[in-house]
Design a protein around this motif. Structure first.
Motif, short mmCIF file in Angstrom:
data_model
loop_
_atom_site.label_atom_id
_atom_site.label_comp_id
_atom_site.label_asym_id
_atom_site.label_seq_id
_atom_site.Cartn_x
_atom_site.Cartn_y
_atom_site.Cartn_z
N UNK A 46 0.44 -1.03 0.00
CA UNK A 46 0.04 -0.39 0.03
C UNK A 46 0.59 1.48 0.45
N UNK A 47 1.84 1.04 0.26
CA UNK A 47 3.11 2.12 0.51
C UNK A 47 4.24 1.95 -0.91
N UNK A 48 4.38 1.33 -1.79
CA UNK A 48 5.94 1.37 -2.88
C UNK A 48 5.05 2.28 -3.98
N UNK A 49 5.63 3.96 -4.13
CA UNK A 49 5.21 4.29 -5.08
C UNK A 49 5.86 3.67 -6.77
N UNK A 50 5.54 4.01 -7.57
CA UNK A 50 5.78 3.85 -8.97
C UNK A 50 6.77 4.66 -9.40
N UNK A 51 7.99 4.55 -9.43
CA UNK A 51 9.29 5.30 -10.11
C UNK A 51 8.62 4.93 -11.93
N UNK A 52 8.12 7.09 -12.16
CA UNK A 52 7.84 7.29 -13.50
C UNK A 52 8.93 8.23 -14.20
N UNK A 53 9.32 7.46 -15.40
CA UNK A 53 10.21 8.68 -15.85
C UNK A 53 9.22 8.73 -17.64
N UNK A 54 9.76 10.14 -18.27
CA UNK A 54 8.75 10.77 -18.99
C UNK A 54 9.98 11.23 -20.07
N UNK A 55 9.71 10.87 -20.98
CA UNK A 55 10.28 11.07 -22.25
C UNK A 55 9.08 12.06 -23.18
N UNK A 56 9.70 12.76 -24.64
CA UNK A 56 8.77 14.05 -25.71
C UNK A 56 9.05 12.88 -26.58
N UNK A 57 8.12 12.57 -27.16
CA UNK A 57 8.26 11.26 -28.71
C UNK A 57 7.19 11.57 -29.25
N UNK A 58 7.40 13.07 -30.52
CA UNK A 58 6.67 13.35 -31.87
C UNK A 58 5.88 14.61 -31.18
N UNK A 59 6.32 15.48 -30.03
CA UNK A 59 6.11 16.17 -29.27
C UNK A 59 5.08 15.90 -28.67
N UNK A 60 4.62 15.09 -27.74
CA UNK A 60 3.75 14.67 -26.88
C UNK A 60 4.60 13.29 -25.97
N UNK A 61 3.85 13.95 -24.98
CA UNK A 61 4.80 13.10 -23.32
C UNK A 61 4.49 11.60 -23.73
N UNK A 62 5.61 11.02 -23.54
CA UNK A 62 5.17 9.84 -23.25
C UNK A 62 5.62 8.74 -21.49
N UNK A 63 5.27 8.36 -21.08
CA UNK A 63 5.57 7.61 -19.92
C UNK A 63 6.22 6.24 -19.88
N UNK A 64 6.76 6.02 -18.91
CA UNK A 64 6.91 4.68 -18.24
C UNK A 64 7.64 3.96 -17.16
N UNK A 65 7.35 2.92 -16.11
CA UNK A 65 8.18 2.80 -15.58
C UNK A 65 10.05 2.37 -15.20
#
Length: 411
Positions: A46-65
């Motif tokens: 119930x406490x673990x946070x999900x580590x998020x990384x963001x990249x810009x692709x074709x001028x749009x934000x994409x997210x991954x773990x």
């Protein structure tokens, strides 16, 4: 709901053989067990946070773990979300069915619609409502919402692009919309591929009322992009040659024509023909890849890599699905299988390719650029998109070589 329970066994199904070289030393390694343990513990935490990384692709934000054990968990969630969904038709399957309807000699109406800023516009309440589906477990719902909340806390909006479960969740959100449109009396054919929609109707309905009706089936925050909207009234088959409709859908351009059959009899038959070629956006994408291929050679001078890139673009290959390990064919022919064998679009691309080969180096855009000898140019002129499509050629590349080939087109 036992099929939705997240266990070591279900998580293990979502570690693919293609992951091994990157994340573990062996498919049976102790490291793999550690990953499964961490992923299972995460599913119950119930406490673990999900580590998020963001990249810009074709001028749009994409997210991954970031963490692989969390990626594995997200893949398991994707399978759970996909359970209530019908199997999606491929782009080529949709095209084949569309072709049959376009050949009908009766009158009909074509609606080409696009949902505006689809992923970014979906709000969290709509996502939560979709996840209350009776065939989705409470655990899947809670974990999916937590990941999306962590993305939004990092600045994301709507349904995050790039996450493993986002495409399936988008389908779940629009499942009710699809069902309502399909059952309308005037609808003969309906297809949606992500946010790209085509409808063929009887043509007897009132256009404005019909658009208002199907707009009302969308979640409140979604709307159609009227700049991309196209409505075409196709009349009953005529007795003279006539081009009755031209439009693009899923990488293809369709031209609907009424033609006369050549006959010695006085009463010549009329038939409706559909010509299919590559869409302008698809042609532009291929031309961009050709340009980048030549450009990379002028910078590096790696002629063998230049040849391999052109061979890749003008051929097909066998690939293994990383999830099912099934082998399937892909490439120039299989990605565009429904275009006419005499398609002018492939000829136009060949003209562009030849022009770039013959004029290389391209003015002074590349400092200290490498040149192509006349013999090298003659060899490169053998590569052809039209011949590659007609001959259905196959080429084989190692995974490392494939990554190197595709590096020229990442942007």
């Amino acid at each position: 709901m036992t099929r939705q329970a997240i266990t070591h066994k279900t998580l293990d199904k979502h570690i693919y053989s293609s992951d091994m070289s990157k994340h573990t030393n062996s498919i049976k390694s102790k490291e793999k067990k550690k990953i499964l343990d961490k992923s299972f513990n995460c599913s119950n935490s119930l406490t673990e946070c999900f580590e998020i990384q963001k990249i810009i692709k074709n001028n749009k934000p994409y997210y991954s773990l970031k963490s692989f054990h969390q990626v594995t968990l997200a893949r398991n969630l994707t399978s759970n979300i996909r359970l209530p969904l019908k199997k999606n038709k491929s782009r080529n399957e949709i095209s084949r069915q569309l072709l049959q309807h376009l050949k009908e000699g009766t009158s009909y109406r074509i609606y080409r619609l696009d949902i505006k800023s689809f992923f970014e516009s979906i709000n969290i309440d709509t996502i939560r409502k979709a996840l209350t589906h009776k065939n989705i477990s409470n655990q899947t719902k809670i974990l999916t919402e937590r990941i999306i909340d962590d993305v939004q806390n990092s600045g994301g909006i709507g349904l995050p692009r790039g996450l493993e479960f986002s495409p399936s969740l988008a389908e779940l959100v629009l499942q009710d919309f699809d069902n309502k449109v399909r059952v309308q009396n005037d609808v003969f054919f309906y297809s949606r591929y992500v946010d790209d929609i085509i409808i063929i109707s009887s043509g007897f309905e009132d256009k404005k009322k019909f658009l208002r009706l199907i707009k009302s089936f969308l979640p409140n925050e979604l709307s159609f992009n009227y700049n991309k909207q196209k409505i075409i009234d196709v009349p009953k088959r005529k007795q003279i040659y006539s081009e009755v409709a031209v439009f693009e859908y899923l990488g293809y351009e369709y031209k609907v024509e009424d033609n006369q059959l050549q006959s010695k009899s006085a009463n010549q038959s009329i038939f409706r023909e559909v010509r299919v070629c590559l869409s302008q956006s698809k042609i532009k994408k291929i031309k961009t890849r050709i340009y980048r291929t030549i450009y990379c050679y002028l910078k590096t001078g790696d002629y063998k890599l230049l040849e391999d890139r052109l061979a890749f673009l003008t051929s097909n290959r066998l690939m293994k699905d990383k999830k099912t390990t099934k082998v399937f064919a892909t490439g120039l022919y299989y990605s565009n299988v429904n275009i006419d064998s005499s398609s002018e679009s492939l000829k136009k691309i060949d003209v562009y390719l030849r022009r770039l080969i013959l004029k290389a180096p391209m003015s002074s855009r590349v400092a200290n650029s490498h040149t192509l000898s006349n013999s090298q140019k003659r060899l490169l002129l053998n590569y052809s998109f039209e011949k590659g499509f007609l001959n259905n050629n196959y080429k084989r590349f190692s995974p490392d070589r494939l990554r190197l080939i595709k590096d020229a087109w990442r942007y």
